[in-house]
Write an enzyme that holds these catalytic residues in place. Structure first.
Site, short mmCIF file in Angstrom:
data_model
loop_
_atom_site.label_atom_id
_atom_site.label_comp_id
_atom_site.label_asym_id
_atom_site.label_seq_id
_atom_site.Cartn_x
_atom_site.Cartn_y
_atom_site.Cartn_z
N GLN A 1 38.80 46.23 28.73
CA GLN A 1 40.23 45.33 29.87
C GLN A 1 41.15 47.07 29.94
O GLN A 1 42.13 46.48 31.21
CB GLN A 1 40.62 45.00 29.23
CG GLN A 1 40.00 43.60 27.93
CD GLN A 1 39.62 43.20 29.15
OE1 GLN A 1 40.33 42.31 30.90
NE2 GLN A 1 38.43 41.62 29.83
N HIS B 1 44.62 48.97 35.16
CA HIS B 1 45.09 48.31 34.33
C HIS B 1 46.36 49.03 33.82
O HIS B 1 47.70 48.96 33.81
CB HIS B 1 44.37 48.18 32.71
CG HIS B 1 45.40 47.59 31.66
ND1 HIS B 1 45.43 46.04 31.61
CD2 HIS B 1 45.83 48.30 30.22
CE1 HIS B 1 46.29 46.00 30.67
NE2 HIS B 1 46.57 47.21 29.70
N LYS C 1 40.90 31.76 36.29
CA LYS C 1 41.43 33.28 36.53
C LYS C 1 40.75 34.54 37.90
O LYS C 1 41.32 34.82 37.98
CB LYS C 1 39.52 34.26 35.46
CG LYS C 1 40.36 35.95 35.58
CD LYS C 1 39.75 36.01 34.09
CE LYS C 1 39.32 37.58 34.15
NZ LYS C 1 39.11 38.28 33.69
N THR D 1 43.59 35.65 40.63
CA THR D 1 43.26 37.51 41.34
C THR D 1 44.05 37.35 42.19
O THR D 1 44.40 37.89 43.56
CB THR D 1 42.08 37.93 41.25
OG1 THR D 1 41.90 38.29 39.32
CG2 THR D 1 42.59 38.82 41.32
N ARG E 1 41.85 45.05 19.24
CA ARG E 1 40.67 43.96 19.57
C ARG E 1 40.14 44.55 19.51
O ARG E 1 38.24 43.56 19.88
CB ARG E 1 41.64 42.75 20.33
CG ARG E 1 43.10 42.13 20.20
CD ARG E 1 43.39 41.30 20.51
NE ARG E 1 42.21 40.13 21.25
CZ ARG E 1 41.86 39.81 22.49
NH1 ARG E 1 42.69 40.66 22.94
NH2 ARG E 1 40.99 38.12 22.43
N TYR F 1 47.62 31.36 31.38
CA TYR F 1 46.30 32.45 31.54
C TYR F 1 45.80 32.81 30.17
O TYR F 1 45.27 32.26 29.18
CB TYR F 1 46.04 32.99 32.88
CG TYR F 1 44.76 33.71 32.47
CD1 TYR F 1 43.04 32.17 32.92
CD2 TYR F 1 43.93 33.97 31.63
CE1 TYR F 1 42.43 32.84 33.09
CE2 TYR F 1 42.61 34.90 32.10
CZ TYR F 1 41.64 34.00 32.23
OH TYR F 1 40.61 34.30 31.43
N HIS G 1 48.59 50.42 36.69
CA HIS G 1 49.84 49.45 36.97
C HIS G 1 51.14 49.38 35.72
O HIS G 1 52.26 49.47 36.11
CB HIS G 1 48.84 48.19 36.66
CG HIS G 1 49.82 46.81 37.52
ND1 HIS G 1 50.88 46.69 38.52
CD2 HIS G 1 49.87 45.88 37.08
CE1 HIS G 1 51.29 45.85 38.35
NE2 HIS G 1 51.21 45.31 37.70
N LYS H 1 38.62 45.66 22.95
CA LYS H 1 38.61 44.98 24.05
C LYS H 1 38.52 45.93 24.94
O LYS H 1 39.79 46.04 26.13
CB LYS H 1 39.38 44.11 24.49
CG LYS H 1 39.28 42.95 23.43
CD LYS H 1 38.27 42.34 24.13
CE LYS H 1 38.07 40.59 22.69
NZ LYS H 1 37.15 39.47 22.83
#
Length: 265
Positions: free
Chosen positions: A139, A144, A201, A205, A134, A184, A147, A136
């Site tokens: 992100q 990210h 959001k 977190t 996409r 979400y 993890h 993105k």
């Protein structure tokens, strides 16, 4: 050179043979090689995916994302239920819980949900793939990738050697948080018209950070108390969770504190 090779083979054989025989034949568990291949493929996609998409239009994937996020939300709900109910029925302790290596109904039930939790980490690698397709890319941060990649190995070793015991608490908490996280994402995938309903959001977190603090306390307790659960795993979990707390606090600061201050100036 030959000696080093022999020692490497001995260590590899030890890795294969010292696991829990109940889970050894389960998909992706016996050897670390398939998981290592998955991780290498994941890094390959992370590194080269943006170049592949560079001159292509971003894919919308709306229907796929809705189905995926709802499926992950359902799987997270199932795992949370299994962790909670099995631990209650087996009278698990939240302070010290050794692994039940028996083939009893509850022992196997806990081992199975640990495997599902591990396998959910394999599925979750698609989160990154969807971001890249996409376009993105913002992100796909270090947090990210770190993890997603580390959880893959962490829970492979968990299912291989300690499918249950103290580990149930981590799986239960993480599954609970992921119910809301994928909820979400499911709402966000419906389109821009849903943005006004996604004001929480920041609290998601905060929930993740509270989860990490709870896991750190839970793991560190047994470093100072006698408990027949391997100290090595508790130490590894504790140090790993500290790294996640630091990274998520940094993310929180730059997203919700520093970022807002810069917008106001």
């Amino acid at each position: 050179m030959a000696s080093t090779w022999e020692k490497t083979k001995e260590f590899y054989n030890w890795v294969l043979e010292s696991g829990d025989p109940r889970t050894d034949s389960w998909f992706l568990v016996h050897s670390p090689l398939p998981v290592t291949f998955l991780f290498a493929s994941y890094l390959f996609v992370v590194a080269l995916g943006p170049f592949y998409m560079c001159h292509r239009k971003p894919l919308k994937l709306r229907g796929l994302l809705i189905a995926y996020n709802l499926a992950m939300m359902t799987l997270s709900s199932y795992m949370f239920y299994e962790f909670l109910v099995t631990s209650v029925l087996a009278n698990y302790s939240y302070l010290c819980q050794p692994v039940d290596y028996s083939r009893s109904e509850l022992g196997m039930r806990m081992a199975r949900v640990c495997w599902w939790f591990f396998f959910s980490k394999v599925i979750e690698l698609l989160d990154t793939v969807f971001f890249i397709l996409r376009k993105k890319q913002e992100q796909v941060t270090f947090l990210h990738v770190y993890h997603h990649g580390t959880m893959l190995f962490n829970w492979w070793s968990g299912v291989k050697y300690v499918p249950g015991g103290q580990a149930f608490f981590i799986g239960m908490l993480n599954s609970f948080v992921h119910i809301f996280m994928y909820g979400y994402y499911a709402l966000a995938s419906l389109g821009p018209q849903m943005h006004r309903y996604l004001w929480w959001k920041r609290y998601l977190t905060i929930m993740q950070l509270c989860q990490f603090v709870a896991i750190a306390v839970h793991s560190s307790y047994n470093l100072f108390a006698e408990c027949p659960f391997p100290d090595g795993f508790n130490i590894a979990v504790f140090l790993y969770i500290l790294s996640l707390i630091a990274l998520f606090l940094h993310f929180y600061y730059w997203t919700y504190t520093r970022g807002k201050k810069e917008k106001l100036t």
